[in-house]
Design a protein around this motif. Structure first.
Motif, mmCIF file in Angstrom:
data_model
loop_
_atom_site.group_PDB
_atom_site.id
_atom_site.type_symbol
_atom_site.label_atom_id
_atom_site.label_comp_id
_atom_site.label_asym_id
_atom_site.label_seq_id
_atom_site.Cartn_x
_atom_site.Cartn_y
_atom_site.Cartn_z
ATOM 1 N N ALA A 1 32.129 -45.171 -88.361
ATOM 2 C CA ALA A 1 31.324 -44.024 -87.941
ATOM 3 C C ALA A 1 31.030 -43.099 -89.113
ATOM 4 O O ALA A 1 29.908 -42.591 -89.255
ATOM 5 N N HIS B 1 23.105 -44.821 -79.568
ATOM 6 C CA HIS B 1 22.372 -45.686 -80.491
ATOM 7 C C HIS B 1 22.705 -47.163 -80.326
ATOM 8 O O HIS B 1 22.138 -47.999 -81.029
ATOM 9 N N ASP C 1 27.711 -42.926 -81.391
ATOM 10 C CA ASP C 1 26.902 -44.033 -81.905
ATOM 11 C C ASP C 1 26.786 -45.153 -80.885
ATOM 12 O O ASP C 1 25.723 -45.768 -80.733
ATOM 13 N N ARG D 1 28.388 -44.771 -91.344
ATOM 14 C CA ARG D 1 27.060 -44.726 -90.739
ATOM 15 C C ARG D 1 26.426 -43.342 -90.887
ATOM 16 O O ARG D 1 25.219 -43.222 -91.098
ATOM 17 N N GLU D 2 27.242 -42.304 -90.800
ATOM 18 C CA GLU D 2 26.714 -40.951 -90.964
ATOM 19 C C GLU D 2 26.249 -40.728 -92.399
ATOM 20 O O GLU D 2 25.227 -40.073 -92.641
#
Length: 322
Positions: free
Chosen positions: A181, A291, A287, A184-185
């Protein structure tokens, strides 16, 4: 010490004696990074030009004061791995040709719950250390937004490592999920610079945030470790305000003791506070919910994990007919 004049690094003419002396010179900060951690020894018995191997078990004939701790591999097999507790262990390991110390992100009191978050920034072809630094600066900001203070270091190669102390509240799967996570950020904020793609064919000329370095039995070279490079570079802790002004070749076995004497250990404060992963795990939930982003492939030596996508290179996926 056996064969103290044996040449380990031909280019600068560094001997085994110099390697042992180096590790004694940085024993204080290195031991702080390794203390009570199961540690894999990357050994180069024939020097940097020979074939290295990873020693994942306490070798036969080790002195009684070389302590060990049992760890479990992804396969379920176990081993008793070296667990450094005193400077003499560092000298003993160096005498065996150990260049890199690769500690697990756990302590011997609980070898299944990491207490260290590790992010490996790995430049891909077409990128270099300066690109890794740019991504690391974004990463540092994202960590701070998650309420976590990170500590950077050079990898000893072209990359950058960032560490943070965390509470040992989660297993390897949970910590890896938090790092995915986080990565991804970072990619959202620097899409032209960073990638989280596991498959090399999809990474392009970007810096890969290697989330799988947080998987069980995957390790990175510790702070102060000599790397198997021709110049004997060292993975060296630096402050955030120093990171943009240094280069990997600044730090070698022969230069780092003076650097340490002048600058101290940039990671000396890492144990002052352990952070929780609540915000990062909230991002992981977001996420997945908003997403459709779930787990990522594990390393090939791991068993198939629940929720893991197929370990098939995208270009080799079978396409439906018609």
């Amino acid at each position: 010490m056996t064969n103290p004049d044996k040449i380990y690094f031909p280019e600068p003419g560094i001997t085994k004696r110099e390697l042992v002396d180096y590790y004694l010179a940085v024993a204080e900060p290195l031991l702080a990074a390794l203390l009570h951690r199961p540690t894999t020894l990357k050994r180069f018995p024939d020097g940097v030009s020979g074939d290295p191997f990873y020693a994942k078990r306490v070798p036969k004939g080790a002195p009684s004061w070389v302590e060990g701790v049992q760890i479990t591999f992804p396969s379920g097999r176990t081993a008793v791995e070296v667990c450094p507790t005193e400077p003499a262990v560092l000298a003993w390991a160096a005498n065996l040709g150990t260049f890199d110390f690769h500690p697990w992100p756990v302590r011997r009191s609980d070898v299944d719950r990491p207490d260290e978050l590790r992010i490996d920034l790995d430049p891909q072809p077409g990128t270099d250390f300066d690109d890794a630094v740019r991504v690391a600066m974004v990463l540092g900001e994202v960590l701070r937004e998650a309420g976590i203070i990170g500590y950077p270091k050079t990898s000893g190669g072209r990359g950058v490592h960032v560490l943070a102390r965390i509470r040992p509240d989660h297993d390897f799967v949970g910590v890896r999920r938090a790092v995915i996570a986080l990565a991804r950020e970072v990619v959202r904020r620097a899409p032209d610079l960073a990638t989280v793609s596991w498959w090399k064919e999809q990474r392009g000329e970007r810096v890969f945030l290697d989330f799988n370095q947080t998987a069980r039995d995957r390790t990175i070279a510790s702070s102060w470790s000599v790397r198997g490079t021709p110049r004997a570079t060292v993975s060296t802790p630096v402050r955030w305000d120093q990171l943009e002004s240094v280069q990997p070749d600044d730090f070698t076995l022969r230069t780092v003791p003076d650097w340490f004497a002048e600058n101290g250990d940039a990671h000396a404060g890492i144990d002052e506070r352990a952070y929780d992963l609540a915000t990062l795990l909230d991002w992981a939930d977001r996420d997945a919910r908003d997403h459709g982003l779930g787990d990522m492939p594990y390393p090939p030596d791991h068993p198939k994990m629940p929720g893991e996508p197929p370990r098939v290179q995208p270009s080799r996926e079978r396409r439906p007919e018609g």
